[in-house]
Design a protein around this motif. Structure first.
Motif, PDB file in Angstrom:
ATOM      1  N   TYR A 157      16.287  45.503  45.537  1.00  0.00           N
ATOM      2  CA  TYR A 157      17.085  44.536  46.292  1.00  0.00           C
ATOM      3  C   TYR A 157      17.504  43.410  45.348  1.00  0.00           C
ATOM      4  O   TYR A 157      16.705  42.945  44.536  1.00  0.00           O
ATOM      5  CB  TYR A 157      16.285  43.948  47.462  1.00  0.00           C
ATOM      6  CG  TYR A 157      16.046  44.927  48.584  1.00  0.00           C
ATOM      7  CD1 TYR A 157      16.965  45.070  49.614  1.00  0.00           C
ATOM      8  CD2 TYR A 157      14.906  45.713  48.602  1.00  0.00           C
ATOM      9  CE1 TYR A 157      16.750  45.969  50.629  1.00  0.00           C
ATOM     10  CE2 TYR A 157      14.678  46.615  49.622  1.00  0.00           C
ATOM     11  CZ  TYR A 157      15.607  46.745  50.633  1.00  0.00           C
ATOM     12  OH  TYR A 157      15.393  47.644  51.641  1.00  0.00           O
ATOM     13  N   ARG A 158      18.758  42.974  45.469  1.00  0.00           N
ATOM     14  CA  ARG A 158      19.266  41.917  44.623  1.00  0.00           C
ATOM     15  C   ARG A 158      19.870  40.818  45.480  1.00  0.00           C
ATOM     16  O   ARG A 158      20.617  41.099  46.432  1.00  0.00           O
ATOM     17  CB  ARG A 158      20.324  42.464  43.651  1.00  0.00           C
ATOM     18  CG  ARG A 158      19.782  43.559  42.725  1.00  0.00           C
ATOM     19  CD  ARG A 158      18.695  43.024  41.815  1.00  0.00           C
ATOM     20  NE  ARG A 158      18.084  44.077  41.004  1.00  0.00           N
ATOM     21  CZ  ARG A 158      16.924  44.645  41.252  1.00  0.00           C
ATOM     22  NH1 ARG A 158      16.222  44.260  42.323  1.00  0.00           N
ATOM     23  NH2 ARG A 158      16.431  45.570  40.453  1.00  0.00           N
ATOM     24  N   TYR A 159      19.558  39.572  45.152  1.00  0.00           N
ATOM     25  CA  TYR A 159      20.029  38.432  45.922  1.00  0.00           C
ATOM     26  C   TYR A 159      21.556  38.373  45.896  1.00  0.00           C
ATOM     27  O   TYR A 159      22.179  38.502  44.848  1.00  0.00           O
ATOM     28  CB  TYR A 159      19.438  37.136  45.375  1.00  0.00           C
ATOM     29  CG  TYR A 159      17.927  37.132  45.348  1.00  0.00           C
ATOM     30  CD1 TYR A 159      17.198  37.676  46.398  1.00  0.00           C
ATOM     31  CD2 TYR A 159      17.217  36.615  44.270  1.00  0.00           C
ATOM     32  CE1 TYR A 159      15.808  37.694  46.380  1.00  0.00           C
ATOM     33  CE2 TYR A 159      15.827  36.616  44.236  1.00  0.00           C
ATOM     34  CZ  TYR A 159      15.137  37.169  45.304  1.00  0.00           C
ATOM     35  OH  TYR A 159      13.769  37.196  45.283  1.00  0.00           O
ATOM     36  N   GLY A 160      22.151  38.201  47.067  1.00  0.00           N
ATOM     37  CA  GLY A 160      23.602  38.143  47.181  1.00  0.00           C
ATOM     38  C   GLY A 160      24.255  39.508  47.268  1.00  0.00           C
ATOM     39  O   GLY A 160      25.448  39.614  47.529  1.00  0.00           O
ATOM     40  N   ILE A 161      23.460  40.584  47.068  1.00  0.00           N
ATOM     41  CA  ILE A 161      23.993  41.946  47.114  1.00  0.00           C
ATOM     42  C   ILE A 161      23.323  42.765  48.213  1.00  0.00           C
ATOM     43  O   ILE A 161      23.976  43.457  48.980  1.00  0.00           O
ATOM     44  CB  ILE A 161      23.802  42.658  45.752  1.00  0.00           C
ATOM     45  CG1 ILE A 161      24.548  41.912  44.647  1.00  0.00           C
ATOM     46  CG2 ILE A 161      24.280  44.115  45.835  1.00  0.00           C
ATOM     47  CD1 ILE A 161      24.291  42.480  43.259  1.00  0.00           C
ATOM     48  N   GLY A 162      21.994  42.652  48.290  1.00  0.00           N
ATOM     49  CA  GLY A 162      21.233  43.506  49.197  1.00  0.00           C
ATOM     50  C   GLY A 162      20.689  44.686  48.434  1.00  0.00           C
ATOM     51  O   GLY A 162      20.200  44.541  47.302  1.00  0.00           O
ATOM     52  N   LEU A 163      20.791  45.863  49.001  1.00  0.00           N
ATOM     53  CA  LEU A 163      20.326  47.071  48.334  1.00  0.00           C
ATOM     54  C   LEU A 163      21.232  47.375  47.148  1.00  0.00           C
ATOM     55  O   LEU A 163      22.446  47.481  47.283  1.00  0.00           O
ATOM     56  CB  LEU A 163      20.345  48.248  49.318  1.00  0.00           C
ATOM     57  CG  LEU A 163      20.001  49.626  48.739  1.00  0.00           C
ATOM     58  CD1 LEU A 163      18.582  49.630  48.198  1.00  0.00           C
ATOM     59  CD2 LEU A 163      20.184  50.708  49.780  1.00  0.00           C
ATOM     60  N   ASP A 164      20.636  47.510  45.978  1.00  0.00           N
ATOM     61  CA  ASP A 164      21.380  47.809  44.760  1.00  0.00           C
ATOM     62  C   ASP A 164      21.587  49.321  44.675  1.00  0.00           C
ATOM     63  O   ASP A 164      20.729  50.060  44.191  1.00  0.00           O
ATOM     64  CB  ASP A 164      20.615  47.295  43.538  1.00  0.00           C
ATOM     65  CG  ASP A 164      21.433  47.375  42.262  1.00  0.00           C
ATOM     66  OD1 ASP A 164      22.357  48.197  42.222  1.00  0.00           O
ATOM     67  OD2 ASP A 164      21.146  46.616  41.322  1.00  0.00           O
ATOM     68  N   ASN A 165      22.747  49.783  45.153  1.00  0.00           N
ATOM     69  CA  ASN A 165      23.017  51.219  45.208  1.00  0.00           C
ATOM     70  C   ASN A 165      23.020  51.860  43.822  1.00  0.00           C
ATOM     71  O   ASN A 165      22.523  52.978  43.647  1.00  0.00           O
ATOM     72  CB  ASN A 165      24.359  51.470  45.893  1.00  0.00           C
ATOM     73  CG  ASN A 165      24.321  51.152  47.370  1.00  0.00           C
ATOM     74  OD1 ASN A 165      23.271  51.191  47.987  1.00  0.00           O
ATOM     75  ND2 ASN A 165      25.453  50.815  47.939  1.00  0.00           N
ATOM     76  N   PHE A 166      23.588  51.170  42.848  1.00  0.00           N
ATOM     77  CA  PHE A 166      23.683  51.744  41.507  1.00  0.00           C
ATOM     78  C   PHE A 166      22.299  51.968  40.907  1.00  0.00           C
ATOM     79  O   PHE A 166      22.007  53.040  40.381  1.00  0.00           O
ATOM     80  CB  PHE A 166      24.523  50.829  40.606  1.00  0.00           C
ATOM     81  CG  PHE A 166      25.984  50.824  40.938  1.00  0.00           C
ATOM     82  CD1 PHE A 166      26.824  51.827  40.480  1.00  0.00           C
ATOM     83  CD2 PHE A 166      26.518  49.825  41.730  1.00  0.00           C
ATOM     84  CE1 PHE A 166      28.175  51.835  40.798  1.00  0.00           C
ATOM     85  CE2 PHE A 166      27.874  49.812  42.050  1.00  0.00           C
ATOM     86  CZ  PHE A 166      28.703  50.826  41.593  1.00  0.00           C
TER      87      PHE A 166
END
Length: 225
Positions: A157-166
Motif C-alpha cells: 500500500y502506498r500513501y496517496g495511491i492505495g494498493l500498488d498494482n505494479f
C-alpha cells in the motif's frame, strides 16, 4: 447502542434470512459490547469477553444455515494480540468459535517497507527520510476451501495511491517464475533491470509490456500454456 453485540449479530442473521445482500462486514468483533454491560450496572470484575465468546458460538450455530443458503459472504474482523499467559501465543478476540466455524481465516500484519523510504523537504527547509507506504503481510491461517493453509502474500500500500498494482504484479510474477531474480537484478524476457523500483518504472512507462506480464500471470494461474 449501535455496537451492542447481540443486536449486531442478530441483524446479520436477519439479513441472511432475507437474502437481500451478497456481503456483510462486522468491524469489529472486539469492539462489540455485550448487552449486560449496557443495560446493567456491572463492575470491572465481570468478564465481558467470555460473554462474547459464548454468544459467537450461538451466532454461528444459528446463522450458518441461512448464510450458506443465501450465498452471502460474512466478513468478521477481529483483533489479534499476544497472550502473556499463553507463552506469548497470538490469540484473537472472540475465542475458539471464530477458529472452528470460519471457512477462511486470514491474519493480517502491517510491516514496513524500506524501499518506500525517500527524502522529503520539510516546511522549515530541512530534509527527512519518510516512508511513503507500508506492506501488509496476509497469512492464510485456515481454509476449508483449498490446501494453501500456512501460505502468505505481501500486499503493498502506498500513501496517496492505495494498493500498488505494479509492485503487487511484479511480486506475483516473481513468485511464479515469470520474472527471474538474482540478487538485486530482475529479468523479464530480454530485459534485465537492477532494483524493483527501476523495474516498476519500466512497466509504468511501457503499458504493452505490463499488459503482457499480467496476461502471463493469468495464463499461469489457469494452467494455460
Amino acid at each position: 447502542k449501535d455496537s451492542v453485540m447481540e443486536d449486531v449479530l442478530q441483524r446479520v442473521i436477519d439479513l441472511s434470512k432475507a437474502n437481500v445482500l451478497k456481503g456483510i462486514v462486522v468491524d469489529s468483533i472486539g469492539a462489540l459490547t455485550p448487552r449486560s454491560e449496557v443495560d446493567e450496572d456491572v463492575t470491572l470484575d465481570k468478564n465481558g469477553m467470555l460473554v462474547l465468546q459464548r454468544r459467537l458460538g450461538q451466532f454461528f450455530r444459528m446463522s450458518n444455515n441461512y448464510v450458506s443458503k443465501s450465498n452471502c459472504t460474512v466478513f468478521l474482523i477481529t483483533h489479534v494480540y499476544q497472550d502473556p499467559n499463553n507463552n506469548g501465543r497470538y490469540v484473537s478476540k472472540g475465542g475458539n468459535a471464530l477458529k472452528h466455524w470460519s471457512s477462511i481465516r486470514l491474519m493480517m500484519t502491517r510491516v514496513q517497507d524500506k524501499g518506500t523510504e525517500t527524502d522529503i523537504v520539510m516546511p522549515d527547509g530541512s530534509t527527512e527520510k519518510l516512508m511513503l507506504g507500508h506492506d501488509v503481510l496476509i497469512k492464510l491461517e485456515k481454509s476449508k476451501i483449498n490446501c494453501n493453509e500456512g501460505k502468505s502474500i505481501v500486499v503493498p500500500y502506498r500513501y496517496g495511491i492505495g494498493l500498488d498494482n505494479f509492485s503487487s504484479t511484479i511480486t506475483t510474477a516473481t513468485n511464479l517464475g515469470i520474472i527471474t531474480r538474482g540478487g538485486a537484478w530482475y529479468q523479464y524476457k530480454d530485459r534485465k533491470i537492477q532494483g524493483k523500483t527501476e523495474l516498476i518504472e519500466v512497466f509504468k512507462q511501457d503499458k504493452v509490456l505490463y499488459d503482457d506480464l499480467v496476461l502471463e500471470i493469468v495464463k499461469k494461474n489457469k494452467g494455460i500454456k
